[in-house]
Design a protein around this motif. Structure first.
Motif, PDB file in Angstrom:
ATOM      1  N   ALA A 173       0.840  -1.204   0.000  1.00 59.59           N
ATOM      2  CA  ALA A 173       0.000   0.000   0.000  1.00 59.59           C
ATOM      3  C   ALA A 173       0.871   1.248   0.000  1.00 59.59           C
ATOM      4  O   ALA A 173       0.624   2.199  -0.740  1.00 59.59           O
ATOM      5  CB  ALA A 173      -0.922  -0.010   1.212  1.00 59.59           C
ATOM      6  N   CYS A 174       1.925   1.227   0.817  1.00 60.38           N
ATOM      7  CA  CYS A 174       2.820   2.374   0.887  1.00 60.38           C
ATOM      8  C   CYS A 174       3.522   2.596  -0.450  1.00 60.38           C
ATOM      9  O   CYS A 174       3.791   3.732  -0.828  1.00 60.38           O
ATOM     10  CB  CYS A 174       3.869   2.187   1.978  1.00 60.38           C
ATOM     11  SG  CYS A 174       3.203   2.410   3.620  1.00 60.38           S
ATOM     12  N   SER A 175       3.834   1.496  -1.130  1.00 61.42           N
ATOM     13  CA  SER A 175       4.541   1.661  -2.400  1.00 61.42           C
ATOM     14  C   SER A 175       3.608   2.238  -3.457  1.00 61.42           C
ATOM     15  O   SER A 175       4.042   2.921  -4.371  1.00 61.42           O
ATOM     16  CB  SER A 175       5.141   0.338  -2.868  1.00 61.42           C
ATOM     17  OG  SER A 175       4.185  -0.419  -3.557  1.00 61.42           O
ATOM     18  N   LEU A 176       2.312   1.963  -3.338  1.00 61.22           N
ATOM     19  CA  LEU A 176       1.368   2.529  -4.304  1.00 61.22           C
ATOM     20  C   LEU A 176       1.118   4.003  -4.019  1.00 61.22           C
ATOM     21  O   LEU A 176       1.089   4.821  -4.915  1.00 61.22           O
ATOM     22  CB  LEU A 176       0.042   1.764  -4.255  1.00 61.22           C
ATOM     23  CG  LEU A 176       0.071   0.391  -4.909  1.00 61.22           C
ATOM     24  CD1 LEU A 176      -1.269  -0.299  -4.724  1.00 61.22           C
ATOM     25  CD2 LEU A 176       0.387   0.518  -6.394  1.00 61.22           C
ATOM     26  N   ASP A 177       0.923   4.341  -2.748  1.00 60.35           N
ATOM     27  CA  ASP A 177       0.626   5.725  -2.402  1.00 60.35           C
ATOM     28  C   ASP A 177       0.909   5.928  -0.923  1.00 60.35           C
ATOM     29  O   ASP A 177       0.070   5.616  -0.078  1.00 60.35           O
ATOM     30  CB  ASP A 177      -0.847   6.033  -2.729  1.00 60.35           C
ATOM     31  CG  ASP A 177      -1.124   7.524  -2.651  1.00 60.35           C
ATOM     32  OD1 ASP A 177      -0.391   8.209  -1.912  1.00 60.35           O
ATOM     33  OD2 ASP A 177      -2.048   7.973  -3.326  1.00 60.35           O
ATOM     34  N   SER A 178       2.082   6.463  -0.628  1.00 57.54           N
ATOM     35  CA  SER A 178       2.458   6.542   0.780  1.00 57.54           C
ATOM     36  C   SER A 178       1.646   7.614   1.509  1.00 57.54           C
ATOM     37  O   SER A 178       1.348   7.477   2.690  1.00 57.54           O
ATOM     38  CB  SER A 178       3.953   6.795   0.914  1.00 57.54           C
ATOM     39  OG  SER A 178       4.299   7.992   0.280  1.00 57.54           O
ATOM     40  N   GLU A 179       1.254   8.672   0.785  1.00 63.32           N
ATOM     41  CA  GLU A 179       0.475   9.721   1.450  1.00 63.32           C
ATOM     42  C   GLU A 179      -0.892   9.201   1.876  1.00 63.32           C
ATOM     43  O   GLU A 179      -1.347   9.443   2.996  1.00 63.32           O
ATOM     44  CB  GLU A 179       0.295  10.914   0.511  1.00 63.32           C
ATOM     45  CG  GLU A 179       1.357  11.973   0.707  1.00 63.32           C
ATOM     46  CD  GLU A 179       1.236  13.088  -0.312  1.00 63.32           C
ATOM     47  OE1 GLU A 179       0.104  13.442  -0.669  1.00 63.32           O
ATOM     48  OE2 GLU A 179       2.280  13.590  -0.745  1.00 63.32           O
ATOM     49  N   MET A 180      -1.525   8.488   0.946  1.00 62.80           N
ATOM     50  CA  MET A 180      -2.834   7.943   1.264  1.00 62.80           C
ATOM     51  C   MET A 180      -2.724   6.935   2.403  1.00 62.80           C
ATOM     52  O   MET A 180      -3.551   6.911   3.316  1.00 62.80           O
ATOM     53  CB  MET A 180      -3.428   7.286   0.004  1.00 62.80           C
ATOM     54  CG  MET A 180      -4.827   6.763   0.173  1.00 62.80           C
ATOM     55  SD  MET A 180      -5.971   8.038   0.732  1.00 62.80           S
ATOM     56  CE  MET A 180      -6.405   8.788  -0.826  1.00 62.80           C
ATOM     57  N   SER A 181      -1.677   6.114   2.366  1.00 60.24           N
ATOM     58  CA  SER A 181      -1.493   5.134   3.435  1.00 60.24           C
ATOM     59  C   SER A 181      -1.352   5.838   4.767  1.00 60.24           C
ATOM     60  O   SER A 181      -1.912   5.414   5.777  1.00 60.24           O
ATOM     61  CB  SER A 181      -0.242   4.293   3.168  1.00 60.24           C
ATOM     62  OG  SER A 181      -0.278   3.779   1.878  1.00 60.24           O
ATOM     63  N   SER A 182      -0.596   6.929   4.746  1.00 63.44           N
ATOM     64  CA  SER A 182      -0.391   7.679   5.975  1.00 63.44           C
ATOM     65  C   SER A 182      -1.720   8.247   6.478  1.00 63.44           C
ATOM     66  O   SER A 182      -2.013   8.237   7.669  1.00 63.44           O
ATOM     67  CB  SER A 182       0.631   8.787   5.710  1.00 63.44           C
ATOM     68  OG  SER A 182       0.511   9.788   6.635  1.00 63.44           O
ATOM     69  N   ALA A 183      -2.552   8.715   5.530  1.00 59.41           N
ATOM     70  CA  ALA A 183      -3.855   9.262   5.917  1.00 59.41           C
ATOM     71  C   ALA A 183      -4.747   8.189   6.507  1.00 59.41           C
ATOM     72  O   ALA A 183      -5.627   8.468   7.317  1.00 59.41           O
ATOM     73  CB  ALA A 183      -4.527   9.900   4.701  1.00 59.41           C
ATOM     74  N   LEU A 184      -4.520   6.934   6.114  1.00 61.10           N
ATOM     75  CA  LEU A 184      -5.334   5.840   6.633  1.00 61.10           C
ATOM     76  C   LEU A 184      -4.827   5.339   7.979  1.00 61.10           C
ATOM     77  O   LEU A 184      -5.297   4.332   8.492  1.00 61.10           O
ATOM     78  CB  LEU A 184      -5.362   4.685   5.643  1.00 61.10           C
ATOM     79  CG  LEU A 184      -6.146   4.963   4.354  1.00 61.10           C
ATOM     80  CD1 LEU A 184      -5.948   3.832   3.367  1.00 61.10           C
ATOM     81  CD2 LEU A 184      -7.629   5.145   4.670  1.00 61.10           C
ATOM     82  N   GLY A 185      -3.827   6.015   8.520  1.00 61.44           N
ATOM     83  CA  GLY A 185      -3.374   5.664   9.853  1.00 61.44           C
ATOM     84  C   GLY A 185      -2.178   4.719   9.890  1.00 61.44           C
ATOM     85  O   GLY A 185      -1.824   4.210  10.942  1.00 61.44           O
ATOM     86  N   ILE A 186      -1.588   4.482   8.732  1.00 67.52           N
ATOM     87  CA  ILE A 186      -0.396   3.631   8.731  1.00 67.52           C
ATOM     88  C   ILE A 186       0.814   4.477   9.110  1.00 67.52           C
ATOM     89  O   ILE A 186       0.976   5.599   8.619  1.00 67.52           O
ATOM     90  CB  ILE A 186      -0.198   3.003   7.335  1.00 67.52           C
ATOM     91  CG1 ILE A 186      -1.320   2.012   7.044  1.00 67.52           C
ATOM     92  CG2 ILE A 186       1.161   2.320   7.243  1.00 67.52           C
ATOM     93  CD1 ILE A 186      -1.369   1.558   5.613  1.00 67.52           C
ATOM     94  N   ASN A 187       1.654   3.925   9.970  1.00 71.97           N
ATOM     95  CA  ASN A 187       2.878   4.631  10.349  1.00 71.97           C
ATOM     96  C   ASN A 187       3.898   4.462   9.223  1.00 71.97           C
ATOM     97  O   ASN A 187       4.679   3.519   9.203  1.00 71.97           O
ATOM     98  CB  ASN A 187       3.414   4.075  11.659  1.00 71.97           C
ATOM     99  CG  ASN A 187       4.581   4.880  12.175  1.00 71.97           C
ATOM    100  OD1 ASN A 187       5.186   5.657  11.431  1.00 71.97           O
ATOM    101  ND2 ASN A 187       4.908   4.698  13.444  1.00 71.97           N
ATOM    102  N   VAL A 188       3.855   5.404   8.275  1.00 73.41           N
ATOM    103  CA  VAL A 188       4.669   5.265   7.067  1.00 73.41           C
ATOM    104  C   VAL A 188       6.157   5.284   7.392  1.00 73.41           C
ATOM    105  O   VAL A 188       6.946   4.548   6.797  1.00 73.41           O
ATOM    106  CB  VAL A 188       4.300   6.375   6.058  1.00 73.41           C
ATOM    107  CG1 VAL A 188       5.216   6.327   4.865  1.00 73.41           C
ATOM    108  CG2 VAL A 188       2.866   6.207   5.605  1.00 73.41           C
ATOM    109  N   ASN A 189       6.531   6.108   8.372  1.00 72.17           N
ATOM    110  CA  ASN A 189       7.949   6.164   8.749  1.00 72.17           C
ATOM    111  C   ASN A 189       8.471   4.789   9.138  1.00 72.17           C
ATOM    112  O   ASN A 189       9.565   4.380   8.752  1.00 72.17           O
ATOM    113  CB  ASN A 189       8.138   7.115   9.933  1.00 72.17           C
ATOM    114  CG  ASN A 189       8.073   8.551   9.477  1.00 72.17           C
ATOM    115  OD1 ASN A 189       8.322   8.837   8.311  1.00 72.17           O
ATOM    116  ND2 ASN A 189       7.708   9.439  10.382  1.00 72.17           N
TER     117      ASN A 189
END
Lengths: 292, 325
Positions: A173-189
């Motif tokens: 998911a992060c590789s597809l769209d990290s911003e959206m993933s982050s908005a969904l509550g994923i700790n992208v860092n």
């Protein structure tokens, strides 16, 4: 010649196995963090040198420890690089990202040179003690078969991990769209750091595995980096499957090329790469490249 | 802000008297051989060669927005063209050798550029790097032709029928430097140069404005390759030796590094960077064996902290102070 084909095939697959380990890490980091890590080759080299500390002993327990510790160390170094340096330039132009990892690559390879010297380090004990396997009348080193099996296992585990586990889904998911993933509550860092860990782990494993039949020496970093570039160009940037197929193509071309036209084997590799570029610019398995 | 005011005056007077300033620099360049030792003639010559190379590199990088990680290839091709023609065919005329270097770098950069400009950004860097290493590997391999890792020695050629020496070679370097700087200045200020800058700012918009983006990027690549080849043709007799390391990616990294020291956002930035780099490198390598480490750390610091290059950051700092006043 025809009797030698199985041996060339095996040699090519062995070579592909190592290439896959290196390029899979590179492509994984790129697909998630959008960083082309020019220090990846240097991490691979560092892995080989760290493994050499353990592999020079004749005790199988220490050798196995080396095969575990070298990749782990490189994984941690890779995380440290991400948290300490790369983190700061995610939002900058790609020139600076390339520049940072290029500088890092010079630093790592010079530290290796200062620590281990410039003399090639060779640990042939393991390959010799494992002996060879008879294949149609020719002897093939058993160690190389182990490497092939190891790479296949790693490839399968990686594939299953990315396709079937929750963490794998999150990474994709992060590789597809990290911003959206982050908005969904994923700790992208955390995911970025983990991806760097995985990439480093693979580079370190590649470095440790390549050491016994060859040597650890200066320059192996750039060679590994360039060859994994060729793999990635052929297979498609950001695709693990592409890295797999690309490695096989490059490995087999090298193995047969060295026999058929030793002088031009390398040129042949580049011609194949140029052909892929002209016919299918994004690589065999690459997605349409777009700026994210 | 007395300090900013003083700097402002300096900048103003430089702008007002820029022709005198340029003439003064040219005069100094021509006077160097009569007042300084062979070592400094060599060093200034090297700085000027780096300048030509970096100006060419920056037409592609700074003005077109394409970062090549394989620009050592064209420097190496220029240098090896001279070495090969001299050693294998016995051609000693520098006029012929220079033209041949331009021709060979033109042909190679046309071919490589054609493939590479189909991509941008990270892919472009990756491809140029891969092709650059190809030439590195091939010069190693073709031992009979290139001397492998031993390289080839290069003698002073003849120019206008006269045997050259360090001083006359230096004068040729100075003249080619002046001409190529002038030509470069004309290029970046021509409609062609403005088109390249439009592409750098926004390739998509440029495409919609009717600019054939890929073709212009290709032209830029070729111009940049010719500059590099020319620099290589000057480099070979100055060093009297060519080795495969000329093609190595660390050499490509050097031109990027010195361009970034100087700053790629203004035309003469690479020249400042080249001069600083040539002197710095010669002093640092004399005192320490940790040059790659220092180079790597400096590259990292620039990447993290000085996006406009060192000189560029200083100038921006100054102009900020001026405008605040």
């Amino acid at each position: 010649m025809s009797a030698l084909i199985p041996i060339f095939l095996l040699n090519g697959i062995y070579y592909a196995a190592l290439l896959f380990l290196i390029s899979a890490g590179l492509t994984l980091i790129f697909s998630v963090a959008r960083i082309l890590n020019l220090a990846h080759g240097a991490l691979f080299m560092l892995g080989a040198y760290i493994a050499s500390i353990f592999l020079m002993y004749n005790d199988i327990r220490i050798i196995i420890l080396g095969f575990v510790l070298a990749p782990l160390t490189i994984g941690l170094v890779s995380v440290a690089i991400e948290r300490g340096l790369v983190k700061w330039i995610y939002n900058r132009e790609q020139e600076y990202q390339l520049l940072l990892t290029y500088g890092l690559s010079l630093v790592i390879s010079d530290i290796v040179r200062i620590t281990f010297g410039t003399q090639p380090i060779s640990v042939t004990g393991l390959v010799n003690s494992m002996g060879g396997v008879d294949i149609l009348g020719y002897t093939f080193p058993a160690y190389n078969l182990v490497v092939i099996v190891a790479a296949v296992v790693v490839g399968i585990v990686l594939g299953v991990f990315l396709e079937r586990t929750r963490l794998g889904w999150i990474i994709r998911a992060c590789s597809l769209d990290s911003e959206m993933s982050s908005a969904l509550g994923i700790n992208v860092n955390l995911i970025f750091a983990f991806t760097f860990f995985l990439g480093g782990l693979l580079a370190g494993l590649g470095g440790a595995l390549i050491l016994p039949p060859t040597v650890a020496m200066p320059g192996m970093d750039v060679n590994a980096l360039i060859e994994s570039f060729i793999v990635i160009v052929i297979g498609g940037l950001g695709s693990i499957r592409g890295a797999f197929i690309g490695s096989l193509i490059v490995g087999l071309i090298r193995s047969f090329g060295i026999y058929l036209f030793p002088e031009y084997e390398l040129a042949f590799l580049y011609i194949i790469m140029a052909a892929v570029l002209l016919i299918r610019p994004r690589g065999l398995f690459g997605k349409e490249y777009r700026r994210v | 802000m007395s300090n900013g005011g003083g700097l402002n005056k300096i900048v103003e007077s430089l702008q007002k008297n820029q022709y005198y300033f340029i003439l003064a620099v040219i005069a100094v360049l021509f006077l160097i051989p009569s007042v300084s030792s062979r070592y400094y003639i060599f060093l200034v010559g090297l700085a000027l060669i780096y300048s030509i190379w970096a100006l060419g590199f920056n037409i592609l990088f700074g003005y077109t927005g394409l970062l090549s990680f394989g620009h050592a290839a064209y420097l190496g091709i220029g240098a090896y063209t001279v070495a090969l023609l001299m050693n294998k065919l016995g051609i000693m005329s520098y006029e012929v050798l220079l033209l041949a270097s331009i021709a060979s770098s033109l042909v190679i950069s046309m071919a490589v550029g054609f493939l590479c400009v189909r991509y941008t950004e990270v892919y472009f860097a990756l491809l140029t790097l891969a092709f650059g290493e190809f030439f590195f590997a091939i010069t190693y391999k073709l031992y009979d032709l290139t001397g492998g890792s031993d390289g080839m020695s290069v003698l002073y050629p003849t120019f206008l029928g006269q045997q050259m020496n360090l001083t006359s070679l230096y004068y040729v370097i100075v003249i080619i430097f002046i001409v190529s700087t002038y030509v470069g200045w004309r290029i970046v200020n021509s409609p062609f140069g403005k088109t390249l800058q439009a592409i750098r700012e926004d390739p998509v918009k440029a495409e919609f404005a009717g600019i054939p983006v890929k073709r212009y990027q290709w032209y830029s690549f070729i111009v940049s390759g010719i500059y590099s080849g020319l620099a290589g043709a000057l480099y070979a007799p100055l060093f009297a030796h060519v080795v495969p390391d000329l093609f190595h990616w660390t050499t490509s990294g050097e031109v990027l590094f010195l361009t970034l020291i100087g700053g790629y956002r203004f035309f003469l930035g690479p020249v400042f960077g080249a001069v600083i780099y040539a002197f710095l490198r010669s002093y640092i390598t004399a005192y320490t064996i940790y040059w790659p480490l220092i180079l790597g750390l400096s590259v990292m610091i620039i990447a993290l902290g000085f996006p406009d290059g060192v000189i560029g950051s200083i100038i921006r700092f100054i102009s900020k102070r001026i405008s605040r006043r």
